[in-house]
Design a protein around this motif. Sequence first.
Motif, mmCIF file in Angstrom:
data_model
loop_
_atom_site.group_PDB
_atom_site.id
_atom_site.type_symbol
_atom_site.label_atom_id
_atom_site.label_comp_id
_atom_site.label_asym_id
_atom_site.label_seq_id
_atom_site.Cartn_x
_atom_site.Cartn_y
_atom_site.Cartn_z
ATOM 1 N N ALA A 45 0.868 -1.183 -0.119
ATOM 2 C CA ALA A 45 0.107 0.187 0.232
ATOM 3 C C ALA A 45 0.897 1.338 0.012
ATOM 4 C CB ALA A 45 -0.764 -0.060 1.130
ATOM 5 N N ALA A 46 1.769 1.385 0.803
ATOM 6 C CA ALA A 46 2.747 2.595 0.797
ATOM 7 C C ALA A 46 3.187 2.915 -0.360
ATOM 8 C CB ALA A 46 3.691 2.303 1.731
ATOM 9 N N GLU A 47 3.764 1.984 -1.471
ATOM 10 C CA GLU A 47 4.286 2.171 -2.446
ATOM 11 C C GLU A 47 2.989 2.721 -3.732
ATOM 12 O OE1 GLU A 47 6.967 2.848 -5.754
ATOM 13 O OE2 GLU A 47 7.272 2.869 -3.604
ATOM 14 N N THR A 48 1.969 1.904 -3.537
ATOM 15 C CA THR A 48 0.870 2.129 -4.368
ATOM 16 C C THR A 48 0.525 3.672 -4.022
ATOM 17 O OG1 THR A 48 0.223 0.029 -4.296
ATOM 18 C CG2 THR A 48 -1.607 1.628 -4.756
ATOM 19 N N GLY A 49 0.291 4.072 -2.737
ATOM 20 C CA GLY A 49 0.046 5.261 -2.291
ATOM 21 C C GLY A 49 1.048 6.405 -2.699
ATOM 22 N N GLU A 79 -13.110 -2.163 7.306
ATOM 23 C CA GLU A 79 -12.232 -1.022 7.928
ATOM 24 C C GLU A 79 -12.204 0.033 6.923
ATOM 25 O OE1 GLU A 79 -7.738 -0.317 9.442
ATOM 26 O OE2 GLU A 79 -8.141 -2.096 8.450
ATOM 27 N N VAL A 80 -12.456 1.265 7.559
ATOM 28 C CA VAL A 80 -12.246 2.473 6.574
ATOM 29 C C VAL A 80 -11.301 3.425 7.265
ATOM 30 C CG1 VAL A 80 -13.179 4.553 5.198
ATOM 31 C CG2 VAL A 80 -14.567 2.281 5.735
ATOM 32 N N ARG A 81 -10.044 3.861 7.004
ATOM 33 C CA ARG A 81 -9.246 4.609 7.648
ATOM 34 C C ARG A 81 -8.938 5.905 6.834
ATOM 35 N NH1 ARG A 81 -3.668 2.137 9.912
ATOM 36 N NH2 ARG A 81 -5.165 0.518 10.468
ATOM 37 N N ASP A 82 -8.963 6.966 7.559
ATOM 38 C CA ASP A 82 -8.401 8.168 6.966
ATOM 39 C C ASP A 82 -6.992 8.195 6.686
ATOM 40 O OD1 ASP A 82 -11.089 9.134 7.327
ATOM 41 O OD2 ASP A 82 -10.375 10.154 9.334
ATOM 42 N N VAL A 83 -6.638 8.819 5.677
ATOM 43 C CA VAL A 83 -5.101 8.708 5.425
ATOM 44 C C VAL A 83 -4.524 10.276 5.094
ATOM 45 C CG1 VAL A 83 -3.545 8.084 3.342
ATOM 46 C CG2 VAL A 83 -5.411 6.404 3.970
ATOM 47 N N ALA A 84 -3.485 10.505 5.801
ATOM 48 C CA ALA A 84 -3.053 11.882 5.894
ATOM 49 C C ALA A 84 -1.987 11.821 5.011
ATOM 50 C CB ALA A 84 -2.442 12.002 7.458
ATOM 51 N N LEU A 85 -1.490 12.893 4.326
ATOM 52 C CA LEU A 85 -0.479 13.169 3.655
ATOM 53 C C LEU A 85 0.808 13.557 4.443
ATOM 54 C CD1 LEU A 85 -2.013 14.922 0.351
ATOM 55 C CD2 LEU A 85 -1.778 12.499 0.801
ATOM 56 N N GLY A 86 2.014 12.844 3.937
ATOM 57 C CA GLY A 86 3.077 13.553 4.714
ATOM 58 C C GLY A 86 3.522 14.826 4.189
ATOM 59 N N ALA A 87 4.847 15.166 4.780
ATOM 60 C CA ALA A 87 5.296 16.449 4.320
ATOM 61 C C ALA A 87 5.741 16.510 2.831
ATOM 62 C CB ALA A 87 6.432 16.981 4.990
ATOM 63 N N GLY A 115 3.979 14.962 0.647
ATOM 64 C CA GLY A 115 2.710 14.612 -0.197
ATOM 65 C C GLY A 115 2.384 13.104 -0.339
ATOM 66 N N ALA A 116 3.370 12.323 0.073
ATOM 67 C CA ALA A 116 2.953 11.112 -0.158
ATOM 68 C C ALA A 116 1.923 10.737 1.056
ATOM 69 C CB ALA A 116 3.924 10.123 -0.018
ATOM 70 N N PRO A 117 0.937 9.643 0.718
ATOM 71 C CA PRO A 117 -0.018 9.175 1.647
ATOM 72 C C PRO A 117 0.824 8.353 2.854
ATOM 73 C CG PRO A 117 -1.050 8.708 -0.348
ATOM 74 C CD PRO A 117 0.550 9.154 -0.431
ATOM 75 N N LYS A 118 0.305 8.568 4.115
ATOM 76 C CA LYS A 118 0.868 7.901 5.244
ATOM 77 C C LYS A 118 0.056 6.648 5.503
ATOM 78 C CE LYS A 118 2.508 10.744 8.552
ATOM 79 N NZ LYS A 118 2.480 11.826 9.588
ATOM 80 N N LEU A 119 0.640 5.698 5.235
ATOM 81 C CA LEU A 119 -0.046 4.187 5.410
ATOM 82 C C LEU A 119 0.835 3.224 6.214
ATOM 83 C CD1 LEU A 119 -0.769 4.209 1.568
ATOM 84 C CD2 LEU A 119 -2.531 4.358 3.323
ATOM 85 N N GLU A 120 1.175 3.834 7.256
ATOM 86 C CA GLU A 120 1.894 2.874 8.375
ATOM 87 C C GLU A 120 0.800 2.411 9.143
ATOM 88 O OE1 GLU A 120 2.569 6.261 8.370
ATOM 89 O OE2 GLU A 120 4.307 6.205 6.998
ATOM 90 N N GLY A 121 1.118 1.013 9.529
ATOM 91 C CA GLY A 121 0.339 0.489 10.405
ATOM 92 C C GLY A 121 -0.981 -0.190 9.949
ATOM 93 N N LEU A 122 -1.108 -0.505 8.556
ATOM 94 C CA LEU A 122 -2.292 -1.252 7.917
ATOM 95 C C LEU A 122 -2.219 -2.742 8.622
ATOM 96 C CD1 LEU A 122 -2.380 0.152 4.497
ATOM 97 C CD2 LEU A 122 -3.596 0.655 6.283
ATOM 98 N N THR A 123 -3.020 -3.309 8.655
ATOM 99 C CA THR A 123 -3.218 -4.709 9.095
ATOM 100 C C THR A 123 -2.913 -5.304 8.112
ATOM 101 O OG1 THR A 123 -4.873 -4.029 11.006
ATOM 102 C CG2 THR A 123 -4.861 -6.454 10.520
#
Length: 114
Positions: A42-46, A95-103, A105-113
């Motif tokens: 997910a992190a790379e996709t984001g 699960e529906v999780r809000d995704v913040a953007l990092g500094a 601009g990339a989505p922060k997707l740490e901690g996905l199950t």
Amino acid sequence: MTRIYKLLTRAEWVAAEARGLFEGSAVDLADGFIHFSTAGQAAETGRKYFSGVPDLVAVGFEAESLGDGLKWEPSRGGDLFPHLYGPLPTALAIEVRDVALGADGAPKLEGLTA
């Protein structure tokens, strides 16, 4: 059980919930299937496809609940990615999780199950 994720805008998800089905984003419709990622992908996709896109959500599903329409196919780097051929019933979301953007601009997707 294997958890997989669909990244999309909140507006896309809200519209899909109202219909009870997600039939795909523009990219999904062009490719003929709904793209998913595992927690590890997910992190790379984001980063690759959703950098700078505000108001994202990561919607989690148990892969096994999606039936025979879900296929694991080689994609980026030869990794097997989950692709759903057919509409996605929103009621299957676990699960529906809000995704913040990092500094950057990339989505922060740490901690996905996983």
